[in-house]
Design a protein around this motif. Structure first.
Motif, PDB file in Angstrom:
ATOM      1  N   PRO A 194     -40.103 -47.977  85.724  1.00 42.50           N
ATOM      2  CA  PRO A 194     -40.167 -46.552  85.353  1.00 42.50           C
ATOM      3  C   PRO A 194     -40.060 -45.667  86.601  1.00 42.50           C
ATOM      4  CG  PRO A 194     -41.914 -47.789  84.272  1.00 42.50           C
ATOM      5  CD  PRO A 194     -41.244 -48.739  85.224  1.00 42.50           C
ATOM      6  N   ALA A 195     -39.531 -44.458  86.427  1.00 36.36           N
ATOM      7  CA  ALA A 195     -39.341 -43.536  87.558  1.00 36.36           C
ATOM      8  C   ALA A 195     -40.691 -43.188  88.185  1.00 36.36           C
ATOM      9  CB  ALA A 195     -38.636 -42.286  87.069  1.00 36.36           C
ATOM     10  N   ARG A 196     -40.662 -42.923  89.493  1.00 34.27           N
ATOM     11  CA  ARG A 196     -41.861 -42.460  90.207  1.00 34.27           C
ATOM     12  C   ARG A 196     -41.514 -41.187  90.945  1.00 34.27           C
ATOM     13  NH1 ARG A 196     -46.109 -45.109  92.253  1.00 34.27           N
ATOM     14  NH2 ARG A 196     -45.601 -44.577  94.409  1.00 34.27           N
ATOM     15  N   CYS A 197     -42.446 -40.251  90.991  1.00 33.43           N
ATOM     16  CA  CYS A 197     -42.207 -39.002  91.713  1.00 33.43           C
ATOM     17  C   CYS A 197     -43.472 -38.699  92.511  1.00 33.43           C
ATOM     18  CB  CYS A 197     -41.893 -37.888  90.715  1.00 33.43           C
ATOM     19  SG  CYS A 197     -41.442 -36.349  91.512  1.00 33.43           S
ATOM     20  N   THR A 198     -43.370 -38.749  93.841  1.00 29.82           N
ATOM     21  CA  THR A 198     -44.556 -38.604  94.685  1.00 29.82           C
ATOM     22  C   THR A 198     -44.259 -37.623  95.822  1.00 29.82           C
ATOM     23  OG1 THR A 198     -43.763 -40.565  95.839  1.00 29.82           O
ATOM     24  CG2 THR A 198     -45.540 -40.897  94.267  1.00 29.82           C
ATOM     25  N   PRO A 199     -45.301 -36.955  96.340  1.00 29.87           N
ATOM     26  CA  PRO A 199     -45.073 -36.053  97.481  1.00 29.87           C
ATOM     27  C   PRO A 199     -44.504 -36.846  98.653  1.00 29.87           C
ATOM     28  CG  PRO A 199     -47.271 -35.755  96.568  1.00 29.87           C
ATOM     29  CD  PRO A 199     -46.696 -36.958  95.901  1.00 29.87           C
ATOM     30  N   SER A 200     -43.717 -36.179  99.483  1.00 30.61           N
ATOM     31  CA  SER A 200     -43.072 -36.877 100.605  1.00 30.61           C
ATOM     32  C   SER A 200     -43.025 -35.950 101.816  1.00 30.61           C
ATOM     33  CB  SER A 200     -41.657 -37.278 100.192  1.00 30.61           C
ATOM     34  OG  SER A 200     -40.957 -37.784 101.305  1.00 30.61           O
ATOM     35  N   THR A 201     -42.956 -36.568 102.996  1.00 34.03           N
ATOM     36  CA  THR A 201     -42.774 -35.768 104.218  1.00 34.03           C
ATOM     37  C   THR A 201     -41.412 -36.076 104.842  1.00 34.03           C
ATOM     38  OG1 THR A 201     -43.962 -37.503 105.404  1.00 34.03           O
ATOM     39  CG2 THR A 201     -45.221 -35.535 104.807  1.00 34.03           C
ATOM     40  N   ASP A 202     -40.613 -36.904 104.170  1.00 32.78           N
ATOM     41  CA  ASP A 202     -39.286 -37.251 104.697  1.00 32.78           C
ATOM     42  C   ASP A 202     -38.342 -36.052 104.589  1.00 32.78           C
ATOM     43  OD1 ASP A 202     -40.203 -39.707 105.232  1.00 32.78           O
ATOM     44  OD2 ASP A 202     -39.299 -40.700 103.496  1.00 32.78           O
ATOM     45  N   PRO A 203     -37.270 -36.070 105.392  1.00 31.95           N
ATOM     46  CA  PRO A 203     -36.332 -34.950 105.291  1.00 31.95           C
ATOM     47  C   PRO A 203     -35.652 -34.924 103.917  1.00 31.95           C
ATOM     48  CG  PRO A 203     -35.667 -36.522 107.018  1.00 31.95           C
ATOM     49  CD  PRO A 203     -36.923 -37.045 106.413  1.00 31.95           C
ATOM     50  N   PRO A 204     -35.541 -33.751 103.322  1.00 33.91           N
ATOM     51  CA  PRO A 204     -34.950 -33.682 101.975  1.00 33.91           C
ATOM     52  C   PRO A 204     -33.414 -33.723 102.010  1.00 33.91           C
ATOM     53  CG  PRO A 204     -35.641 -31.506 102.683  1.00 33.91           C
ATOM     54  CD  PRO A 204     -36.005 -32.439 103.800  1.00 33.91           C
ATOM     55  N   ALA A 205     -32.833 -34.322 100.974  1.00 30.75           N
ATOM     56  CA  ALA A 205     -31.363 -34.328 100.845  1.00 30.75           C
ATOM     57  C   ALA A 205     -30.864 -32.965 100.369  1.00 30.75           C
ATOM     58  CB  ALA A 205     -30.930 -35.412  99.858  1.00 30.75           C
ATOM     59  N   PHE A 206     -31.717 -32.284  99.606  1.00 28.05           N
ATOM     60  CA  PHE A 206     -31.323 -30.956  99.113  1.00 28.05           C
ATOM     61  C   PHE A 206     -32.575 -30.166  98.751  1.00 28.05           C
ATOM     62  CE2 PHE A 206     -31.139 -33.985  95.611  1.00 28.05           C
ATOM     63  CZ  PHE A 206     -31.824 -33.365  94.589  1.00 28.05           C
ATOM     64  N   ALA A 207     -32.408 -28.852  98.633  1.00 26.42           N
ATOM     65  CA  ALA A 207     -33.541 -27.978  98.289  1.00 26.42           C
ATOM     66  C   ALA A 207     -33.104 -27.045  97.168  1.00 26.42           C
ATOM     67  CB  ALA A 207     -33.965 -27.171  99.514  1.00 26.42           C
ATOM     68  N   LEU A 208     -34.028 -26.755  96.268  1.00 23.75           N
ATOM     69  CA  LEU A 208     -33.655 -25.905  95.131  1.00 23.75           C
ATOM     70  C   LEU A 208     -34.891 -25.236  94.540  1.00 23.75           C
ATOM     71  CD1 LEU A 208     -32.649 -28.408  92.251  1.00 23.75           C
ATOM     72  CD2 LEU A 208     -34.464 -28.709  93.898  1.00 23.75           C
TER      73      LEU A 208
ATOM     74  N   ALA B  73     -24.932 -26.800  93.105  1.00 23.74           N
ATOM     75  CA  ALA B  73     -24.741 -26.704  94.559  1.00 23.74           C
ATOM     76  C   ALA B  73     -23.457 -25.933  94.859  1.00 23.74           C
ATOM     77  CB  ALA B  73     -24.695 -28.097  95.176  1.00 23.74           C
ATOM     78  N   GLU B  74     -22.406 -26.187  94.071  1.00 22.87           N
ATOM     79  CA  GLU B  74     -21.155 -25.443  94.292  1.00 22.87           C
ATOM     80  C   GLU B  74     -21.353 -23.954  94.067  1.00 22.87           C
ATOM     81  OE1 GLU B  74     -17.879 -27.153  92.122  1.00 22.87           O
ATOM     82  OE2 GLU B  74     -18.195 -29.068  93.152  1.00 22.87           O
ATOM     83  N   ALA B  75     -22.293 -23.615  93.198  1.00 21.81           N
ATOM     84  CA  ALA B  75     -22.588 -22.195  92.957  1.00 21.81           C
ATOM     85  C   ALA B  75     -23.503 -21.626  94.040  1.00 21.81           C
ATOM     86  CB  ALA B  75     -23.243 -22.042  91.585  1.00 21.81           C
ATOM     87  N   GLY B  76     -23.924 -22.467  94.970  1.00 19.01           N
ATOM     88  CA  GLY B  76     -24.793 -21.987  96.049  1.00 19.01           C
ATOM     89  C   GLY B  76     -26.260 -21.946  95.661  1.00 19.01           C
ATOM     90  N   LEU B  77     -26.610 -22.590  94.548  1.00 16.00           N
ATOM     91  CA  LEU B  77     -27.992 -22.523  94.065  1.00 16.00           C
ATOM     92  C   LEU B  77     -28.821 -23.736  94.494  1.00 16.00           C
ATOM     93  CD1 LEU B  77     -27.135 -21.133  90.519  1.00 16.00           C
ATOM     94  CD2 LEU B  77     -28.060 -19.880  92.462  1.00 16.00           C
TER      95      LEU B  77
END
Ligand SMILES: CC(C)(COP(=O)(O)OP(=O)(O)OC[C@H]1O[C@@H](n2cnc3c(N)ncnc32)[C@H](O)[C@@H]1OP(=O)(O)O)[C@@H](O)C(=O)NCCC(=O)NCCS
Length: 423
Positions: free
Chosen positions: A358-372, A391-395
């Motif tokens: 199952p998927a896991r979602c945890t806080p991280s301090t690694d560099p992000p691939a993207f921000a939104l 992303a193409e829309a700049g969002l």
């Protein structure tokens, strides 16, 4: 300039029904509104009073006045590969004298806190105006088709469609509420966005047909596609016809209120009936999913006029719970950064992993691939809005294009998101 005093927000109960309805009617002018006790009772019958809220502001004499209202339907929201408890926000209205003074802003904050406290990781709504809810972190997560087709539009053949048994009846809630409710419930699973509509009151409202709501058309009718073995029905179309003439030619329209089909032959058989009713010249589609079989069945897809519009708006209330409640199309291991002013617990960097487990979602301090913004995550949540498109829309700001691409692929889903119930 009116003051931006913070509204006092509190629960409303059945005793507040009259004041509640008054604010609703100020917000939504309704020339067909009826004050008949039965009509009012029917209209309010789906309200969950323990989830109904009112916002008060002082009037010119300093007296507290009900300035805004909203309620929530507690629904099940199908998401890719699963489902989540969802707070379906509805009946949102602010009295015109109190608009643009922060009443809605206060009610949304209150709503999001309430949903989180009840363990609902997602809130969803239909927007009366598409400009209202983005600022509160709601993303436009599904689109719909609407428009009209000329009578007689030809359809491709589907094996078995000519053997589907179709019944035609005038609708009565006693007879059809459960037939429609059960078929809707069976058909909605697997379609992200297609929220449950299961309370007895909402089941009846789905087929209710008070005369003051007909707007000059006939009473509600239903085509039912029956099962061969007497089992659950295969589909239905709720519709009405208008009696319109242009000079000496009939020009009535078929207005479809709801269409549900559980197999291709039933869908083809129901559409064929709707498209060939005497004394009509067109069929009006109120809303359909963007991948509706009808689009593929039309021999001449250009014959009608079909447009698209936003449908369900989704807001992540508890980000890690929401993101791990859905499935992902491919394995994923990505870090991304989220902005969320209204729900700061969602903000920050998250690592989302999905795979055989199952998927896991945890806080991280690694560099992000993207921000939104959380709004864009809400838009992508049901699998129909592409993160690369955003992303193409700049969002979405991208620092690692391959990380974004793998997230976009994993978030996508083969069934178009759509909510057929405009709650
Ligand atoms: C839409 C509605 C609920 C907004 O309530 P409100 O109390 O005036 O909203 P707020 O004062 O909290 O506005 C917050 C922000 O949203 C903006 N906003 C509110 N309604 C908007 C709209 N219809 N279009 C564009 N922006 C809108 C405001 O300008 C304000 O922006 P700012 O922070 O930059 O100044 C209210 O105008 C209303 O009841 N309208 C009629 C019924 C309706 O459409 N209900 C919504 C059902 S989904």
């Amino acid at each position: 300039m009116p003051s931006m005093a913070t509204p006092r927000i509190t629960g409303l109960g059945r005793d507040d029904a009259e004041a509640f309805l008054e604010v609703d009617r100020w917000g939504f002018p309704d020339p067909n509104a009826s004050d008949e006790p039965d009509a009012v009772a029917e209209m309010l019958s789906g309200i969950e009073w323990d989830r109904t809220r009112g916002a008060y502001l002082p009037d010119l004499d300093g007296q507290d006045r009900l300035a805004g209202i909203n309620t929530v339907y507690s629904v099940d929201l199908p998401v890719p590969g699963g489902s989540v408890a969802c707070a379906a926000l509805t009946w949102v209205s602010v009295h015109p004298l109190y608009r643009r003074r922060g009443v809605l802003t206060g009610m949304i904050r209150d709503h999001l806190l309430g949903a989180r406290e009840r363990g609902e990781p997602v809130s969803a709504l239909h927007a009366s105006e598409a400009t209202i809810y983005g600022r509160f972190g709601y993303g436009s997560a599904s689109r719909l088709l609407y428009g009209e087709l000329p009578r007689g539009s030809k359809l491709r053949e589907v094996p078995g469609a000519d053997r589907v048994r179709i019944r035609l009846e005038a609708v009565t809630p006693d007879r059809h509420a459960d037939l429609v409710g059960d078929c809707y419930e069976a058909a909605r699973k697997g379609r992200p966005g297609m929220v449950s509509r299961n309370s007895p009151a909402h089941r009846r409202q789905a087929v209710s047909d008070p005369p003051h709501r007909r707007k000059g058309a006939e009473s509600l009718r239903i085509f039912v596609a029956e099962a061969d073995d007497g089992g659950p029905v295969r589909g239905y179309a709720l519709f009405r016809r208008t009696d319109t003439w242009q000079d000496i030619r009939p020009a009535g329209s078929v207005q479809i209120r709801e269409f549900v089909a559980r197999d291709p032959a039933a869908a083809r058989a129901l559409w064929a009936r709707l498209l060939n009713l005497d004394l009509t010249s067109k069929v009006q589609l109120d809303h359909r999913p963007t991948d509706d079989p009808l689009i593929h069945l039309l021999v001449d897809p250009r014959a009608g006029q079909i447009s698209t519009a936003d449908n369900l708006w989704v807001r992540l209330v508890d980000l890690p719970v929401a993101l791990t409640a859905r499935h992902y199309t491919t394995d994923l291991d990505v870090v991304f950064e989220v902005r969320d002013e209204l729900c700061p617990q969602n903000a920050g960097r998250w690592r989302l992993t999905a795979g055989p487990k199952p998927a896991r979602c945890t806080p991280s301090t690694d560099p992000p691939a993207f921000a939104l913004d959380v709004r864009e995550l809400g838009a992508a949540y049901l699998g129909s809005v592409s993160l690369t498109g955003l992303a193409e829309a700049g969002l979405v700001s991208v620092t690692d294009p391959s990380g974004l691409e793998s997230a976009a692929r994993a978030f996508s889903w083969p069934v178009a998101a759509y909510c057929g119930w405009t709650f």
